[in-house]
Design an enzyme around this catalytic site. Sequence first.
Site, PDB file in Angstrom:
ATOM      1  N   ALA A   9     -36.868 -11.967  23.817  1.00 53.17           N
ATOM      2  CA  ALA A   9     -37.466 -12.986  22.980  1.00 53.17           C
ATOM      3  C   ALA A   9     -38.703 -12.303  22.274  1.00 53.17           C
ATOM      4  CB  ALA A   9     -37.697 -14.367  23.493  1.00 53.17           C
ATOM      5  N   ARG A  15     -39.396 -10.510   8.985  1.00 51.36           N
ATOM      6  CA  ARG A  15     -38.685 -10.878   7.676  1.00 51.36           C
ATOM      7  C   ARG A  15     -38.657 -12.326   7.873  1.00 51.36           C
ATOM      8  NH1 ARG A  15     -33.050  -7.878   8.165  1.00 51.36           N
ATOM      9  NH2 ARG A  15     -33.365  -7.556  10.140  1.00 51.36           N
ATOM     10  N   GLN A  73     -43.385  -7.959  27.246  1.00 46.53           N
ATOM     11  CA  GLN A  73     -43.217  -6.576  26.530  1.00 46.53           C
ATOM     12  C   GLN A  73     -44.159  -6.318  25.704  1.00 46.53           C
ATOM     13  OE1 GLN A  73     -39.595  -6.342  24.228  1.00 46.53           O
ATOM     14  NE2 GLN A  73     -39.628  -4.045  24.159  1.00 46.53           N
ATOM     15  N   GLY A  78     -37.810  -1.023  22.043  1.00 49.93           N
ATOM     16  CA  GLY A  78     -36.506  -1.270  21.924  1.00 49.93           C
ATOM     17  C   GLY A  78     -35.971  -2.284  23.142  1.00 49.93           C
ATOM     18  N   ASN A 384     -55.098 -54.943  10.777  1.00 51.08           N
ATOM     19  CA  ASN A 384     -55.366 -54.599  11.763  1.00 51.08           C
ATOM     20  C   ASN A 384     -56.685 -53.422  11.938  1.00 51.08           C
ATOM     21  OD1 ASN A 384     -53.667 -52.712  10.561  1.00 51.08           O
ATOM     22  ND2 ASN A 384     -53.075 -51.622  12.272  1.00 51.08           N
TER      23      ASN A 384
END
Length: 454
Positions: A9, A15, A73, A78, A384
Site C-alpha cells: 500500500a 494517475r 517503504q 519495486g 435555537n
Amino acid sequence: MYNCALILAAGEGKRMKSNTPKVLHKVCGKEMVNHVIDTLKSAGIEDINVIVGKSAEQVKEKTGDRNASYSLQDAQLGTAHAVKCALEFLKDKKGTVLIFTGDAPLITKDTVEKLVSYKDEEDYSGVIVTSIIENPFGYGRILRDRDGVKGIIEHKDCNKDELLINEINAGMYAFDIEDLVENIGKISNDNVQKEYYLTDIIKIFVKQNKKVGSLPVPFEETLGVNSPLELSKVEAIMRNRINTMHMINGVKIIDPVSTYIDVDVKIDSNTIIYPGNVLQGNTEIKEGTILYPNSRIENSIIGENVTVQCSVILDSTIGKNSTVGPYAYIRPQSVIGERTRIGDFVEIKKSVIGNGTKVSHLTYIGDAEVGQNCNFGCGTVVVNYDGKKKCKTIIGNNAFIGCNTNLVSPVEVKDNTYIAAGSTITEEVPEESLAIARARQVNIKGWVSKRKTK
C-alpha cells in the site's frame, strides 16, 4: 498452520490525480485497502502487515481500527523491495504469508481460503494467483513448460512470443515464509524499469527445484485501480455484488443499477427499495420498510414498517411505523419515535421527537426534546441559536403548536398545552394552558378609502 499477510500500500497513485492516497479511495463506502484487510480477516487471517510509503500517516489513520501492523517503504523500488521492507514482520515466523495489493478490493473470501488451502495441500513454496483474459496488455505473463510454472515476465520485458500469452499475473501470492525470506535478497533489478520485481522469485524457486503452483480466478477479482476510470469500473462490480446479495436475502430492489448501497449497510428481508436511493455507512434498514425514490440515508437506523420519500437522514434513528418526507431533512443525532410523521420540508436537528408526534410540513426543530402525541402546525420554528450559542427547547406530551409559532430557546412547553397560531413564545407555558403571544388585532374602518383619496 500459521498464516499471515502483507498488503502492498505504498504506491502514490499519481494517475488518480488526487491528494488522497490511492489505496484510501473508497469503493462502496469503504477504503480499498480496508476492503482487502476485511476480506483477509473474514478468511481467518488476523496477522496483517500493511506496507506504507509517502502517505504512511494517512493510511495508518484510516486503517488504525483494524489491528494491522505497518512497515515503511521509503523509496518506490519495486514489489520485491516492498517485501524486503517487511522482513522484520516476517522474522522468526513459519508458515504461509499471503501477499495482496491495497488497490485491488474485489478479491473474495472464497479465493483467499482456496489460495491458503491449495498452497498447504500441495506443499508449494509459492502459489501465483492468475487469470485468463483476451487482452493481456500491461500485465505480467505466466511462463510455463511441461513441468508447470517456470516464471513470470513483466509486459515491458516480453518478447513477441511472450506477448501472445493470455494467462496473466494478478499480483497476489501465497509463499512459504522461510523460502521467501531466504531468497528475497537474491532478486536483482536487471530489467527495463530497474526495479526489484517480486515475480522474479518464481524463477529462483524453479532453479532450486522448489514447487510453484498457480490458482486461476475470475479476472474481475484481480482488478486493480490506477485511475478514476478504473475506480468507477471496480465500484460498479462491487455495487452489483452488494445489490445481488441483498436481493438473494429477500430485499426487493426495483432497479439495482440506480441503487447505491455501501458494503456495510444491513437490510432486512421484506423491504422495498425504489430507484435513486443512496444508503451509506453503517445504515440499518429494518423489515417492512419502503424507501421510495431518491433518498440519502447515512449511518442511520430505520425501524420496521417505515416509509421514506425523497429525504435525507444522517446519523439518526427513525422509529417503527413512522413516515418521513417528502423532502425532509433529518440531521445528525436526531431520534424520531414510533408512529411519527415527519412531513414535507421539515428539518430536524439534534432533537428527540416522541412517539405519535406529527410534524407535517414547513417546520424547523433544532436542539429540542419533544414529547409524545404532539402536533406542530405549518411554519413552526424552534429558534435555537442566539448568535453565540445553541439553546434547548423542551416540549411535553400532547402539546398543540399552532401554525407560524416561534419557540425562542431556552424555553419549556409543558404537557397538554395549546399555543395559538402566530405566537412567539419566550417564557414557560404551564400545563393545561393556552399561550397567546402576538400583537392584538386592530381594524381601522375606512382606512383604504381615505388612503386612495390622499
